[in-house]
Design a protein around this motif. Structure first.
Motif, mmCIF file in Angstrom:
data_model
loop_
_atom_site.group_PDB
_atom_site.id
_atom_site.type_symbol
_atom_site.label_atom_id
_atom_site.label_comp_id
_atom_site.label_asym_id
_atom_site.label_seq_id
_atom_site.Cartn_x
_atom_site.Cartn_y
_atom_site.Cartn_z
ATOM 1 N N GLN A 7 0.834 -1.199 0.000
ATOM 2 C CA GLN A 7 0.000 0.000 0.000
ATOM 3 C C GLN A 7 0.867 1.246 0.000
ATOM 4 O OE1 GLN A 7 -3.381 0.109 -0.421
ATOM 5 N NE2 GLN A 7 -2.910 2.273 -0.746
ATOM 6 N N GLN A 8 2.012 1.182 0.698
ATOM 7 C CA GLN A 8 2.931 2.322 0.718
ATOM 8 C C GLN A 8 3.468 2.588 -0.685
ATOM 9 O OE1 GLN A 8 3.798 4.354 3.546
ATOM 10 N NE2 GLN A 8 4.457 5.600 1.796
ATOM 11 N N ASP A 9 3.807 1.494 -1.423
ATOM 12 C CA ASP A 9 4.256 1.641 -2.806
ATOM 13 C C ASP A 9 3.191 2.354 -3.640
ATOM 14 O OD1 ASP A 9 6.613 0.268 -2.284
ATOM 15 O OD2 ASP A 9 5.745 -1.671 -2.843
ATOM 16 N N LYS A 10 1.943 1.931 -3.454
ATOM 17 C CA LYS A 10 0.841 2.504 -4.227
ATOM 18 C C LYS A 10 0.655 3.979 -3.891
ATOM 19 C CE LYS A 10 -1.609 -1.931 -4.453
ATOM 20 N NZ LYS A 10 -2.797 -2.702 -3.998
ATOM 21 N N ASP A 11 0.759 4.299 -2.609
ATOM 22 C CA ASP A 11 0.601 5.699 -2.187
ATOM 23 C C ASP A 11 1.732 6.559 -2.742
ATOM 24 O OD1 ASP A 11 -1.625 4.909 -0.787
ATOM 25 O OD2 ASP A 11 -0.627 4.847 1.171
ATOM 26 N N GLN A 239 12.885 3.317 4.639
ATOM 27 C CA GLN A 239 13.828 4.437 4.731
ATOM 28 C C GLN A 239 13.669 5.168 6.058
ATOM 29 O OE1 GLN A 239 13.354 6.858 1.135
ATOM 30 N NE2 GLN A 239 15.259 5.975 0.378
ATOM 31 N N GLU A 240 12.435 5.248 6.547
ATOM 32 C CA GLU A 240 12.197 5.902 7.834
ATOM 33 C C GLU A 240 12.918 5.158 8.956
ATOM 34 O OE1 GLU A 240 9.209 7.277 5.025
ATOM 35 O OE2 GLU A 240 9.864 5.264 5.578
#
Length: 358
Positions: A7-11, A239-240
């Motif tokens: 979902q992070q990739d999509k966002d 990365q965070e």
């Protein structure tokens, strides 16, 4: 075209105006998505690609053949390949099977590049290598210098605390690449560091749960005269999470025996953290072209492992003992790196190539 995405990739894609195209799946097909879907099954798995395509970009050697095959559907499109691998360098340290496959892997890469219109090589080491490799081919070839991610550039660090506790951070997987990435050297090195500074913590980011036992055995087998070198394993992260690792680190260690570039080391410099970088990395070659001050980050790696570990440990101990001075020097390097905007010309060339900049 992608095989899957979180979902992070999509966002992230949506925020950057990128449309992700997923493979077609079938209810009774239990096979997991794999790179062959992009390479050999793209007609069935990706039937609805856009009708007009200007450029197709492949990533050598992961998707370079897929990009070449997909181009067959778009004869008018230009094929761009981006490379950051050098089998003749990196595969030397991956076991007999990989060494025996170097010739075939190199031929396969060159074969994919024959149909390319443009090649971008990441960093000076790879640019020089592929200039030689592609000398007989008719393609444009440019060097691409990556800019560190903004998340590292934007980091604001405080000077190190006056504590006996110190942290050395290593980043990258262990199993299968321990000699390539120098994890065996790091184990020997950290044994010497902890012997002198017992409150030093060694943290390794990049473990997979399934590989932990094998990775731990590799590290324990390479501690030299030290029977036990404690370390904190950290799974692959975002990365965070890597930023948080760097905030707590007194030094980032990158002792690779071969490294076509070394983005992690560059990001650590951009974050303002003291770094120890192997002289055998593409990053070291890049830094020596920037400013003599960057030489302080580079350590000559001897072919004799014991001597290499001694050299590395001496440099790390010096950084840990002289924290405030080393921190100030790291902040100075960060400033020099970012003010140089070294990436601007190569990024502009990439944008010009795909018609996004005049």
């Amino acid at each position: 075209t992608v095989l899957n995405a979180t979902q992070q990739d999509k966002d992230d894609a949506a925020a950057d105006g990128i449309q992700l195209i997923f493979p077609t799946t079938f209810p009774r097909d239990r096979r997991k998505a794999e790179i062959s879907w992009l390479t050999f099954d793209h007609q069935a798995r990706y039937p609805g690609l856009p009708s007009h395509v200007d450029f197709i970009v492949g990533h050598v050697h992961i998707t370079s053949h897929a990009a070449r095959r997909i181009k067959e559907r778009f004869p008018g499109a230009k094929l761009i390949q981006v490379t950051h691998v050098m089998p003749e360098e990196t595969s030397q340290y991956k076991g007999d099977e990989k060494v025996m496959s170097i010739g075939q892997e190199s031929l396969s890469i060159l074969d994919d590049l024959r149909d390319a219109d443009v090649l971008f090589s990441v960093g000076p080491l790879m640019y020089d290598y592929y200039r030689h490799q592609t000398n007989q081919l008719t393609l444009q070839h440019h060097e691409l210098l990556p800019k560190p991610s903004d998340i590292f550039i934007d980091m604001k660090l405080k000077p190190p605390a006056d504590t006996e506790t110190k942290v050395v951070l290593s980043i990258g997987r262990v199993k299968g690449v321990e000699r390539l990435k120098g994890v065996d050297l790091a184990a020997k090195t950290m044994g010497k560091v902890i012997d002198k500074l017992p409150n030093t913590k060694w943290r390794l980011r990049g473990f997979r749960r399934d590989d932990f036992q094998a990775s731990r055995s590799i590290i324990e087998a390479n501690t030299g005269r030290f029977q036990f070198v404690p370390f904190t394993p950290l799974e692959y992260g975002t990365q965070e999470e890597l930023c948080e690792d760097m905030r707590k680190a007194d030094v980032v260690l990158m002792p690779s025996r071969a490294e076509p570039f070394g983005l992690v080391g560059l990001e650590a410099i951009a974050a303002g953290v003291p770094v120890v970088i192997s002289s055998k990395s593409g990053l070291a070659k890049f830094l020596t072209k920037q400013d003599p001050e960057f030489d302080r980050t580079i350590v000559e790696i001897d072919d004799d492992d014991e001597e290499a570990a001694k050299t590395l440990s001496k440099r790390i101990i010096k950084i840990l003992k002289d924290g405030p001075r080393e921190f100030k020097a790291a902040q100075s390097l960060k400033k020099k790196l970012l003010e140089s905007e070294y990436w601007a010309e190569s990024h502009s060339k990439l944008l010009q190539t795909v018609g996004l900049e005049g």
